[in-house]
Write an enzyme that holds these catalytic residues in place. Structure first.
Site, PDB file in Angstrom:
ATOM      1  N   ALA C  11       0.842  -1.194   0.000  1.00  0.00           N
ATOM      2  CA  ALA C  11       0.000   0.000   0.000  1.00  0.00           C
ATOM      3  C   ALA C  11       0.878   1.245   0.000  1.00  0.00           C
ATOM      4  CB  ALA C  11      -0.917   0.000   1.218  1.00  0.00           C
ATOM      5  N   THR C  12       0.620   2.151  -0.927  1.00  0.00           N
ATOM      6  CA  THR C  12       1.445   3.362  -1.036  1.00  0.00           C
ATOM      7  C   THR C  12       0.774   4.588  -0.412  1.00  0.00           C
ATOM      8  OG1 THR C  12       0.519   3.832  -3.203  1.00  0.00           O
ATOM      9  CG2 THR C  12       2.564   2.556  -3.154  1.00  0.00           C
ATOM     10  N   HIS C  27     -10.354  -0.612   2.628  1.00  0.00           N
ATOM     11  CA  HIS C  27      -9.545  -1.497   1.779  1.00  0.00           C
ATOM     12  C   HIS C  27      -8.996  -2.658   2.603  1.00  0.00           C
ATOM     13  CE1 HIS C  27      -8.696   0.745  -2.179  1.00  0.00           C
ATOM     14  NE2 HIS C  27      -9.733   1.325  -1.613  1.00  0.00           N
ATOM     15  N   ARG C  30     -11.361  -5.523   3.367  1.00  0.00           N
ATOM     16  CA  ARG C  30     -11.673  -6.419   2.246  1.00  0.00           C
ATOM     17  C   ARG C  30     -10.663  -7.540   2.098  1.00  0.00           C
ATOM     18  NH1 ARG C  30     -12.802  -2.003  -2.395  1.00  0.00           N
ATOM     19  NH2 ARG C  30     -10.539  -2.154  -2.531  1.00  0.00           N
ATOM     20  N   ARG C  31      -9.492  -7.361   2.725  1.00  0.00           N
ATOM     21  CA  ARG C  31      -8.416  -8.328   2.501  1.00  0.00           C
ATOM     22  C   ARG C  31      -8.421  -9.417   3.570  1.00  0.00           C
ATOM     23  NH1 ARG C  31      -5.553  -3.538   1.268  1.00  0.00           N
ATOM     24  NH2 ARG C  31      -4.231  -3.513   3.097  1.00  0.00           N
ATOM     25  N   ASP C  60      -0.782  -0.985  -4.676  1.00  0.00           N
ATOM     26  CA  ASP C  60      -1.988  -0.150  -4.736  1.00  0.00           C
ATOM     27  C   ASP C  60      -1.685   1.178  -4.045  1.00  0.00           C
ATOM     28  OD1 ASP C  60      -4.551   0.816  -4.942  1.00  0.00           O
ATOM     29  OD2 ASP C  60      -5.422  -0.562  -3.490  1.00  0.00           O
TER      30      ASP C  60
END
Lengths: 148, 148, 148
Positions: C11-12, C27, C30-31, C60
């Protein structure tokens, strides 16, 4: 070795500020001696007539041409229709660069909204007449027409 | 000769100003006598139920429906899920027009950002349920689903 | 049953406000347990090196990485070129999420215009090196590369 120009770059940009001057300079630096450069912000129809017979033409771009027409209170609908109607009479190929500008949120600026609508119409007219249409995605061509 | 309506146009636009009134008038002028016109800004689910059996329905458009739901503080998620769940029970075809609105810079306006997210979700739900999905590029259809 | 991580989510995003915190939380929710999570806003090149061998990596996203580089006055061109040049040396697959941000009206904000240009360049570099490129339309993949 001399490289004879064998294609024509028709630039429609009008340089109104330093940012646009810088952008134009970058575009020019990318082009080699194989290009004849023509700057024509308004009379694109005339430029296509004058350059037919000099090789394929790349028009960069339709949306800047439309910008110039709208800002100058020209009849963009009439000229757009005339442009498209004249394409069948061209002997050398014509490639148009354009932009889809309706992919964001509807802008608060009324001129921006009018431009979105106009660009959508002009793109449709040209695409309907074109033999091939591609959508550029991350610099890669995605064929839209003909679909097979 | 009389032309009997054989398709239904479900318009979701709410006319809030002259610009929208003008836009709606232009859209209506394009439609011939083969269309039955239904204006339904909020109860799209009911409109689809009521018009099933009258021929194919064209819903123009999902993003305006979503706008109306969000501005009216309706439960767009619940209604969106209900819309999609009801599609399998429709006898006549339903065609949705919608817009991808996330192709620009992230807007500074918080409501615009929320709308982008919501439109993206709603589009995904409908596209997942649809038999066919097309992306319109310069007025030309680019098939997204099914991909073969 | 224990699920061993077998893919890496890089993740950025930099959380600068509540809205971004909320987005990141959604986000993450969801993982599942199959993901190892790595947060790396700047040193994406190092993160790819460090995680090679742990399974496929999902980055992402490129546009948030670019945002962080530009806001932090890093050399995004140099780092972007280095990122792309290093991809061939990776053993495990790398999937980049990115955004096309040039589909709207040219923004009035100068930084937004610079970001559009930069994102377009970075996307082109990565897409040119990638084995496969897809455009997401309403959540559905449209294959751009290879085209066959």
């Amino acid at each position: 070795m001399n490289i004879a120009p064998r294609a024509v770059y028709i630039a429609t940009a009008q340089v109104r500020d330093d940012e646009m001057a810088d952008r134009v300079a970058k575009h020019q630096a990318r082009r080699g001696a194989e290009w004849t450069n023509v700057a024509e912000p308004i009379d694109l129809i005339g430029a296509l007539k004058r350059t037919d017979g000099q090789g394929p033409r790349l028009v960069d771009c339709l949306t800047l041409w439309l910008t110039n027409l709208m800002l100058g209170d020209h009849d963009w609908r009439g000229l757009g229709r005339e442009l498209v109607a004249g394409l069948a009479g061209q002997s050398d190929p014509v490639v148009f660069v354009t932009n889809e500008v309706g992919g964001g949120i509807v802008p608060e600026n009324a001129l921006a909204r009018a431009f979105r609508d106009a660009a959508g119409e002009l793109n449709q007219w040209v695409a309907a007449e074109a033999d091939e249409v591609y959508l550029a995605v991350a610099g890669l061509p995605l064929k839209v027409k003909p679909n097979d």
